[in-house]
Design an enzyme around this catalytic site. Structure first.
Site, PDB file in Angstrom:
ATOM      1  N   ALA A  66      -4.097   1.623   8.718  1.00 21.08           N
ATOM      2  CA  ALA A  66      -5.548   1.468   8.707  1.00 21.08           C
ATOM      3  C   ALA A  66      -6.022   1.838   7.306  1.00 21.08           C
ATOM      4  CB  ALA A  66      -6.164   2.408   9.735  1.00 21.08           C
ATOM      5  N   GLY A 105      -1.126   1.741  11.434  1.00 22.60           N
ATOM      6  CA  GLY A 105      -1.763   0.564  12.046  1.00 22.60           C
ATOM      7  C   GLY A 105      -1.021  -0.717  11.747  1.00 22.60           C
ATOM      8  N   GLU A 108       1.657  -0.827  14.294  1.00 19.72           N
ATOM      9  CA  GLU A 108       0.982  -1.069  15.579  1.00 19.72           C
ATOM     10  C   GLU A 108       0.586  -2.546  15.700  1.00 19.72           C
ATOM     11  OE1 GLU A 108      -1.255   2.971  16.762  1.00 19.72           O
ATOM     12  OE2 GLU A 108      -1.802   2.186  14.775  1.00 19.72           O
ATOM     13  N   GLU A 128       1.017   8.843  10.837  1.00 17.11           N
ATOM     14  CA  GLU A 128      -0.330   9.379  11.015  1.00 17.11           C
ATOM     15  C   GLU A 128      -0.336  10.909  11.092  1.00 17.11           C
ATOM     16  OE1 GLU A 128      -0.658   5.151  12.569  1.00 17.11           O
ATOM     17  OE2 GLU A 128       0.856   6.710  12.426  1.00 17.11           O
TER      18      GLU A 128
HETATM   19  N1  T1G Z   1      -5.598   3.162   3.169  1.00 18.40           N
HETATM   20  C1  T1G Z   1      -6.238   3.104   1.982  1.00 18.40           C
HETATM   21  N2  T1G Z   1      -5.621   3.202   0.757  1.00 18.40           N
HETATM   22  C2  T1G Z   1      -4.296   3.353   0.766  1.00 18.40           C
HETATM   23  C3  T1G Z   1      -3.553   3.433   1.977  1.00 18.40           C
HETATM   24  C4  T1G Z   1      -4.257   3.318   3.209  1.00 18.40           C
HETATM   25  N3  T1G Z   1      -3.629   3.356   4.395  1.00 18.40           N
HETATM   26  N4  T1G Z   1      -2.248   3.595   1.652  1.00 18.40           N
HETATM   27  C5  T1G Z   1      -2.184   3.616   0.301  1.00 18.40           C
HETATM   28  N5  T1G Z   1      -3.399   3.464  -0.238  1.00 18.40           N
HETATM   29  C6  T1G Z   1      -3.731   3.415  -1.672  1.00 18.40           C
HETATM   30  C7  T1G Z   1      -3.447   4.732  -2.390  1.00 18.40           C
HETATM   31  O1  T1G Z   1      -4.518   5.607  -2.300  1.00 18.40           O
HETATM   32  C8  T1G Z   1      -3.215   4.255  -3.818  1.00 18.40           C
HETATM   33  O2  T1G Z   1      -4.470   4.022  -4.408  1.00 18.40           O
HETATM   34  C9  T1G Z   1      -2.541   2.911  -3.626  1.00 18.40           C
HETATM   35  O3  T1G Z   1      -2.850   2.491  -2.287  1.00 18.40           O
HETATM   36  C10 T1G Z   1      -1.055   2.956  -3.782  1.00 18.40           C
HETATM   37  O4  T1G Z   1      -0.550   3.966  -2.932  1.00 18.40           O
HETATM   38  C11 T1G Z   1      -5.035   3.413  13.619  1.00 18.40           C
HETATM   39  C12 T1G Z   1      -5.211   5.699  12.021  1.00 18.40           C
HETATM   40  C13 T1G Z   1       2.272   2.644   1.531  1.00 18.40           C
HETATM   41  C14 T1G Z   1       4.200   4.133   1.243  1.00 18.40           C
HETATM   42  O5  T1G Z   1      -0.396   6.899   6.300  1.00 18.40           O
HETATM   43  O6  T1G Z   1       2.318   6.220   2.603  1.00 18.40           O
HETATM   44  O7  T1G Z   1      -2.974   3.609  10.348  1.00 18.40           O
HETATM   45  O8  T1G Z   1      -4.376   5.734  -6.152  1.00 18.40           O
HETATM   46  O9  T1G Z   1       0.301   5.477  -4.737  1.00 18.40           O
HETATM   47  O10 T1G Z   1       3.837   5.428  -3.725  1.00 18.40           O
HETATM   48  O11 T1G Z   1      -2.947   4.314  13.845  1.00 18.40           O
HETATM   49  O12 T1G Z   1       0.760   4.618   0.007  1.00 18.40           O
HETATM   50  O13 T1G Z   1      -3.794   3.373  -6.705  1.00 18.40           O
HETATM   51  O14 T1G Z   1      -6.153   4.018  -6.135  1.00 18.40           O
HETATM   52  O15 T1G Z   1       0.888   5.869  -2.322  1.00 18.40           O
HETATM   53  O16 T1G Z   1       4.064   2.934  -3.543  1.00 18.40           O
HETATM   54  C15 T1G Z   1      -1.284   5.262   8.242  1.00 18.40           C
HETATM   55  C16 T1G Z   1      -0.190   5.678   3.723  1.00 18.40           C
HETATM   56  C17 T1G Z   1      -2.750   5.241   8.019  1.00 18.40           C
HETATM   57  C18 T1G Z   1       0.491   5.187   4.924  1.00 18.40           C
HETATM   58  C19 T1G Z   1       3.001   3.206  -0.765  1.00 18.40           C
HETATM   59  N6  T1G Z   1      -0.595   4.846   7.046  1.00 18.40           N
HETATM   60  N7  T1G Z   1       0.336   5.127   2.487  1.00 18.40           N
HETATM   61  O17 T1G Z   1       3.390   4.281  -1.562  1.00 18.40           O
HETATM   62  O18 T1G Z   1       1.838   3.913  -3.565  1.00 18.40           O
HETATM   63  S1  T1G Z   1      -3.617   5.875   9.432  1.00 18.40           S
HETATM   64  C20 T1G Z   1      -0.213   5.728   6.145  1.00 18.40           C
HETATM   65  C21 T1G Z   1       1.548   5.485   2.020  1.00 18.40           C
HETATM   66  C22 T1G Z   1      -3.470   4.644  10.591  1.00 18.40           C
HETATM   67  C23 T1G Z   1      -3.817   3.864  12.894  1.00 18.40           C
HETATM   68  C24 T1G Z   1      -3.988   4.983  11.957  1.00 18.40           C
HETATM   69  C25 T1G Z   1       1.915   4.950   0.669  1.00 18.40           C
HETATM   70  C26 T1G Z   1       2.834   3.717   0.710  1.00 18.40           C
HETATM   71  P1  T1G Z   1      -4.703   4.291  -5.920  1.00 18.40           P
HETATM   72  P2  T1G Z   1       0.622   4.925  -3.422  1.00 18.40           P
HETATM   73  P3  T1G Z   1       3.361   4.151  -3.179  1.00 18.40           P
END
Ligand code: T1G
Length: 692
Positions: A66, A105, A108, A128
């Protein structure tokens, strides 16, 4: 190709429709993506030409979750659940084509498709829990139905990712596509159509839940196994309860449990702190005055001066990622001891099955010992890790200046000394920087990178990305005594000392800090580090509790006695001897003893840290408040579910912090309690550190 939204488009190839998501950098499920999937699906289902649908992403990854930046605001329609229901109830086969990371998400969404294929590099996870949450898009009910409750527990409570091969083995994907993913997915979709295979919905699966139903003790056993690691966190238990619901309740009732627990966590302070921290970590890598395109110095050879505890740990970081290291010592015996400890550490790790015996040989093979500093001439980076003595460090840097090739980086692992003074011992201060590792250096994640007044931008840029390469979390700080981490530690330790002179006991102070979420208290930390650091038996005059303990031979854990007594398992227990020493000292100093509340202990330990953080920001030693939080979470074990000292201050309200500091300033007459001007200003403006 038709654009569905600014983040999704639709193309049809001979009966197979492709909905392509394109929302850089990680195809998060922002509104434009949700709307695009929803509209694309509707068009495909209405179009008789379309026999099957492939959901695929452009860029470096499948949907990584998400959109966290949308949390906290009202969710624009269509919401995630509506989109996922449309996908799962589609009357034509939907195939998710996965590359990069299908996370949260994103996974999912894939679980609501009828089939999943991926390329060999794909990774899968429901992380999450790292945001203080749980999968809120049906993942808690669908994942166990695909991989079983046991695997789902492991994946959801750890937040760890699994690779394509394991995903195939677990049944999370139907096929690992060879060659190009897009054409492979289309071919798979054609096969599904040709076979007229049923539109299997994950929600209807039950078979994988049976083993958990046959093992009612599974969940409590699992709870026991993670209790220590997840102490203080709320999200792990909520994740477990959702999987229990998946095993014991019908799908829709399980979904209701998921939704309720998700909203509870989302409204709570822990998730707010962990979401804040997600972005804080990423912000720390951005240096305002060092442009992203600044050139980097290639690092293939590293030199380390000193084969002691820090030098050894630092060298292991390099060998762990395949970089050749030369360690310099002055005596053969010290060198052999240092190399021996490195090998023992690796063998220890191998005995736990975390690396192979071949890895042990490969890594030790990359580490060479020498007594000749001249052997570092061709290094790209040299890290000095000798004991904290300025004259010795200046002597070493002036020698290195004459030996090491121009353009190389000369770094010091000092934890407190002046990098500018060290740099001035060379003719190339622009190449000098501080790389402050935390002990044990091969384990602790934090790397405090200390820029001197003349440190060059290429050197800073190189070290920031080099830190990522060796698996560290880097924070760039300026030069001052103790830099950021230790400078904030000092006032806490100082207050802890005062508290025991006024009536508290070491274990009472430590209990408050441990219950707050710290891995250990102030006195346990001192005992671990050793009470005799910087202590001198000849000059000791019993002027502090520390002096008295050291004079009594109580030097900390290493002597099984410090502020605590330690048994053979190093378990601490309060010491009547220490209590007597402390009471005697207070008595001699004429200090009146009193009962001190846990609330006061917490305030007096934590608030001076916040105040020092504010001063650090005033002086520009840290670029931003969140860098201080990253430092304390990764360097000192501050509980991430409290965000860090500065986020914690914002969560309390700076007006309250200022008022409390002023209360103690008045009570004690000690001006060090005076709140920093920056914090007073922010409090008056009703702002927080996050507004800076
Ligand atoms: N939402 C918004 N921005 C995100 C994002 C996200 N989910 N994931 C990454 N970014 C932005 C981050 O801030 C950065 O921005 C850029 O992307 C690159 O990220 C309903 C509630 C995918 C493994 O927890 O683990 O889904 O600093 O530097 O090292 O169940 O990002 O460049 O401006 O980390 O290559 C669940 C989170 C969400 C995964 C890539 N998902 N992301 O790693 O790059 S909750 C996560 C990561 C959810 C649902 C629920 C990593 C990555 P900027 P980065 P990276």
């Amino acid at each position: 190709m038709t654009a569905l939204t600014d983040m999704a488009d639709l193309s049809i190839e001979d009966g197979i429709a492709l909905i392509t998501i394109d929302n850089p950098p990680v195809n998060a499920l922002s509104h434009g993506v949700r709307q695009g999937i929803s509209d694309g699906l509707a068009q495909c289902l209405a179009d008789d030409q379309v026999e099957a649908i492939v959901l695929i992403c452009a860029g470096r990854t499948f949907i990584a979750g998400a959109d966290i930046t949308e949390f906290g605001g009202p969710m624009k329609e269509p919401g995630l659940h509506a989109v996922l229901d449309d996908l799962e109830n589609a009357s034509k086969p939907v195939v998710a084509a996965i590359h990069g990371t299908a996370l949260g998400g994103g996974l999912e969404t894939a679980l609501c498709c009828h089939y999943r294929v991926c390329d060999a590099g794909a990774r899968f996870g429901l992380p999450e829990v790292n945001l203080g949450l749980l999968p809120g898009g049906g993942g808690t009910q669908r994942l166990p139905r695909v991989v079983g409750a046991e695997k789902a527990l492991e994946m959801m409570v750890s937040g760890a990712q699994i690779g394509a091969a394991e995903a195939l083995q677990e049944g999370l994907v139907e096929e690992i596509v060879e060659g190009e993913l897009r054409s492979g997915a289309i071919a798979f979709a054609r096969k599904v159509v040709a076979e007229g295979a049923p539109l299997a919905k994950v929600r209807d699966r039950e078979e994988k839940l049976q083993s958990a139903r046959d093992n009612p003790g599974l969940f409590d056993d699992f709870r026991k196994s993670i209790a220590r690691k997840t102490r203080g966190f709320l999200a792990p238990e909520s994740n477990i309860r959702c999987i229990e619901a998946a095993v014991n309740l019908p799908f829709d009732e399980g979904m209701a449990v998921e939704r309720k627990l998700f909203q509870e966590l989302m409204r709570g302070p822990q998730s707010r702190a962990q979401q804040y921290f997600f972005f804080a970590e990423r912000q720390a890598g951005k240096i305002p005055d060092v442009p992203r395109d600044t050139a980097e110095i290639p690092i293939t050879r590293v030199g380390v001066i000193g084969a002691g505890t820090m030098g050894g740990g630092i060298s292991m970081n390099m060998a762990n990622v395949g970089i050749a290291v030369t360690i310099i010592e002055t005596q053969q015996e010290a060198l052999d001891r240092g190399l021996g400890i490195i090998r023992k550490n690796y063998e220890n790790t191998a005995s736990k099955g975390r690396i192979s015996s071949q890895d042990v040989e490969d890594r030790c093979g990359l580490i060479t010992g020498s007594l000749q500093m001249e052997d570092l001439a061709d290094c790209d980076l040299v890290i000095e890790a000798v004991f904290e003595n300025m004259d010795l460090k200046k002597e070493i840097f002036s020698k290195l200046d004459g030996i090491v090739k121009q353009g190389a980086i000369l770094a010091s692992n000092t934890s407190a000394l002046d990098i500018n003074e060290i740099a001035a011992a060379t003719a190339r201060p622009e190449s000098v920087i501080g790389l402050h590792f935390f002990s044990p250096a091969n384990v602790m994640k934090l790397l405090e990178i200390v820029r001197g007044d003349k440190t060059g931008k290429e050197v800073i840029k190189t070290c920031m990305s080099f830190a990522k390469r060796i698996g560290k979390k880097a924070v760039l700080v300026g030069v001052c005594p103790g830099f950021v981490g230790n400078r904030i530690l000092f006032p806490r330790q100082a207050q802890a000392q005062k508290l025991i002179l006024e009536g508290a006991l070491p274990h009472q102070v430590d209990k408050v800090l441990v219950e707050f979420g710290m891995p250990m208290g102030a006195f346990q930390m001192s005992d671990l580090a050793g009470l005799d650091i910087g202590w001198n038996a000849e000059t000791s005059k019993g002027e502090s509790i520390r002096d008295l303990l050291c004079e009594a031979g109580r030097r900390g854990q290493k002597t099984s006695a410090g502020y605590y007594d330690y048994d053979e398992k190093r378990t601490p227990s309060p010491s009547p001897v220490v209590e007597e020493i402390i009471r005697g000292f207070s008595d001699k100093a004429g200090l009146a003893l009193r009962d001190i509340s846990e609330e006061e202990i917490l305030e007096r330990c934590i608030y001076p840290m916040i105040n020092e953080g504010a001063k650090i920001l005033e002086e520009g030693i840290a670029i931003r408040a969140s860098d201080i939080d990253v430092t304390w979470v990764y360097g000192y074990g501050w509980p991430v579910y409290r965000g860090g000292p500065m986020h914690y201050a914002d969560s309390i309200g700076l007006d309250n912090v200022v008022a409390t500091l002023r209360k103690y300033a008045e009570q004690t007459g000690d001006s060090s309690w005076e709140p920093a001007a920056l914090m007073v200003r922010l409090a008056e403006e009703g702002k927080g550190f996050s507004d800076l």
